[in-house]
Design a protein around this motif. Structure first.
Motif, PDB file in Angstrom:
ATOM      1  N   LEU A 107       4.939   4.057 -11.223  1.00  0.00           N
ATOM      2  CA  LEU A 107       5.152   2.613 -11.037  1.00  0.00           C
ATOM      3  C   LEU A 107       4.000   1.764 -11.569  1.00  0.00           C
ATOM      4  N   VAL A 108       2.819   2.363 -11.716  1.00  0.00           N
ATOM      5  CA  VAL A 108       1.638   1.551 -12.022  1.00  0.00           C
ATOM      6  C   VAL A 108       1.193   1.697 -13.471  1.00  0.00           C
ATOM      7  N   ASP A 109       0.297   0.786 -13.849  1.00  0.00           N
ATOM      8  CA  ASP A 109      -0.339   0.839 -15.157  1.00  0.00           C
ATOM      9  C   ASP A 109      -1.503   1.834 -15.051  1.00  0.00           C
ATOM     10  N   GLU A 115      -5.079  -0.441  -9.989  1.00  0.00           N
ATOM     11  CA  GLU A 115      -3.738   0.041  -9.645  1.00  0.00           C
ATOM     12  C   GLU A 115      -3.766   1.539  -9.331  1.00  0.00           C
ATOM     13  N   GLU A 178       6.893  -4.562  -5.096  1.00  0.00           N
ATOM     14  CA  GLU A 178       6.977  -5.455  -6.264  1.00  0.00           C
ATOM     15  C   GLU A 178       7.134  -4.636  -7.545  1.00  0.00           C
ATOM     16  N   LYS A 179       6.397  -3.534  -7.632  1.00  0.00           N
ATOM     17  CA  LYS A 179       6.497  -2.654  -8.802  1.00  0.00           C
ATOM     18  C   LYS A 179       7.886  -2.016  -8.889  1.00  0.00           C
ATOM     19  N   SER A 182      10.556  -4.435 -10.127  1.00  0.00           N
ATOM     20  CA  SER A 182      10.519  -4.762 -11.556  1.00  0.00           C
ATOM     21  C   SER A 182      10.885  -3.560 -12.440  1.00  0.00           C
ATOM     22  N   LYS A 183      11.116  -2.410 -11.802  1.00  0.00           N
ATOM     23  CA  LYS A 183      11.444  -1.198 -12.561  1.00  0.00           C
ATOM     24  C   LYS A 183      12.918  -0.855 -12.346  1.00  0.00           C
TER      25      LYS A 183
END
Length: 197
Positions: A107-109, A115, A178-179, A182-183
């Motif tokens: 999910l993260v960068d 993150e 939130e992640k 958006s995915k």
């Protein structure tokens, strides 16, 4: 160094360090009085944390009567359980935690240190939550605590810690929600929100 109640437990049982030394020798544990004194004053910790369990066993008390610092108690129990499981095989919790880590990582960068830190922190909190649950399951919701000559029942201190960990998980989960939002949803992914409800 860890604060502990070893001296108090010995005093309550009218035992000396020499008596404890003799009891430990029945388990083929070699130790001297000065080492036991240093442990009791929190000046030194045993190299092998299992020593605390051996001490509790020979004194016929629960480990929590000696180790009252909940964080040290949990780290001790965690280390002992890690050492007792086979290194090749993973427990169900370890497999679950690996899956959780992979899901959050997706999910993260991965180029963002902040993150990535959230992923590690979340997984660590989940592990703490599980360990607190085990401690409560093992000892019960209420535990006996020595108070002078009396024993009183008190709620297990891990309960309050579990509430704090849960609050931290809920707060951190807002970031991951939130992640997730958006995915695109993948129906095969597990839902980890059970840890925050």
């Amino acid at each position: 160094m860890v604060n502990n109640q070893l001296k108090k437990v010995l005093d309550d049982k009218k035992l000396s360090f020499s008596d404890l030394k003799k009891l430990l020798e029945t388990k083929e544990i070699k130790i001297n009085n000065s080492q036991l004194s240093l442990y009791s004053r929190g000046k030194r910790n045993p190299k092998n944390k299992k020593m605390w369990i051996d001490i509790a066993e020979v004194l016929q008390v629960d480990l929590q009567e000696i180790i009252t610092d909940i964080n040290y108690y949990l780290s001790l129990m965690n280390e002992i359980s890690e050492n007792s499981t086979e290194k090749n095989g993973k427990t169900e919790n370890e497999k679950t935690n690996d899956s959780l880590f992979q899901e959050l990582l997706s999910l993260v960068d991965k180029n963002s240190p902040s993150e990535l830190e959230k992923v590690y922190r979340y997984c660590s909190l989940v592990s703490n939550f599980e360990n607190l649950s085990k401690a409560i399951d093992k000892a019960g919701v209420m535990i006996l605590v020595s108070s002078g000559e009396n024993e009183i029942k008190k709620p297990h201190p891990a309960i309050a810690e579990k509430v704090k960990v849960n609050a931290a998980l809920i707060k951190l989960d807002e970031f991951f929600e939130e992640k997730r939002a958006s995915k695109p949803k993948n129906s095969s992914e597990k839902d980890w929100s059970k840890f925050t409800k």
